[in-house]
Write an enzyme that holds these catalytic residues in place. Structure first.
Site, PDB file in Angstrom:
ATOM      1  N   SER A  69       0.839  -1.203   0.000  1.00  0.00           N
ATOM      2  CA  SER A  69       0.000   0.000   0.000  1.00  0.00           C
ATOM      3  C   SER A  69       0.869   1.246   0.000  1.00  0.00           C
ATOM      4  O   SER A  69       0.596   2.202  -0.733  1.00  0.00           O
ATOM      5  CB  SER A  69      -0.899   0.048   1.238  1.00  0.00           C
ATOM      6  OG  SER A  69      -1.838  -0.977   1.215  1.00  0.00           O
ATOM      7  N   HIS A 123       1.094   4.797   4.530  1.00  0.00           N
ATOM      8  CA  HIS A 123       0.479   5.451   3.372  1.00  0.00           C
ATOM      9  C   HIS A 123       1.015   6.867   3.198  1.00  0.00           C
ATOM     10  O   HIS A 123       1.363   7.275   2.091  1.00  0.00           O
ATOM     11  CB  HIS A 123      -1.043   5.485   3.536  1.00  0.00           C
ATOM     12  CG  HIS A 123      -1.689   4.143   3.521  1.00  0.00           C
ATOM     13  ND1 HIS A 123      -2.985   3.949   3.914  1.00  0.00           N
ATOM     14  CD2 HIS A 123      -1.225   2.927   3.170  1.00  0.00           C
ATOM     15  CE1 HIS A 123      -3.303   2.666   3.798  1.00  0.00           C
ATOM     16  NE2 HIS A 123      -2.235   2.023   3.356  1.00  0.00           N
TER      17      HIS A 123
END
Length: 134
Positions: A69, A123
Site C-alpha cells: 500500500s 500510506h
C-alpha cells in the site's frame, strides 16, 4: 531490531484491502510505466515502499504493514508531483490531472483513517516520498 521487520514479511490483510491494492496497481502501473519507463517506475515503487515501511516503523504503528500500500501511495505521490511540475511548463491539462490524483490520494488517506487497522503512517510515508521522487 524490534521484531517489526519480521512482521512486515508475514503480515496479512483483509481481502478488500488486497483487492484495492490490486485494482490500484492494475489501473496506475501501466499508465505510469508508459509515461515514465519501467526502470523509473520500478525504482520508485521499491524506494517508496521502503520509505513507507520506515515511516510506519518510526511512528510505531501497530497496524501490520508489508509495503504494498505504501508503495502504491508512493506512485500516486510521484505522479501527482510530476503532473504538478508539468503543469508549470505545459498548462492546465496537467494541473487538472494533478488535482484529480491529489483528490484520489486524499480520499484514500481519509479512508485509511476511517478504517481501523490500516497503516496510514505507511500510506503517508509512501505519498510524501513519492512526491519527492516526482
Amino acid at each position: 531490531w524490534t521484531g517489526r521487520e519480521a512482521e512486515h514479511s508475514r503480515a496479512s490483510f483483509s481481502l478488500p484491502h488486497v483487492l484495492m491494492n490490486v485494482y490500484g496497481m492494475l489501473r496506475l502501473c501501466p499508465y505510469m510505466e508508459r509515461r515514465h519507463g519501467t526502470p523509473t517506475m520500478a525504482l520508485t515503487y521499491v524506494a517508496t515502499g521502503a520509505a513507507a515501511t520506515l515511516a510506519s516503523s518510526v511512528c510505531f504503528s501497530r497496524a501490520p504493514a508489508a509495503g504494498a500500500s505504501g508503495a502504491l501511495f508512493g506512485l500516486l505521490g510521484m505522479e501527482c508531483a510530476s503532473e504538478a511540475l508539468a503543469a508549470r511548463r505545459h498548462g492546465a491539462g496537467h494541473a487538472e490531472h494533478a488535482m484529480a490524483i491529489a483528490r484520489v490520494t486524499g480520499f484514500a488517506l481519509a479512508l485509511g483513517l476511517a478504517i481501523p487497522g490500516l497503516d496510514n503512517a505507511g500510506h503517508v510515508g509512501g505519498t510524501v516520498s513519492g512526491a519527492l521522487c516526482g
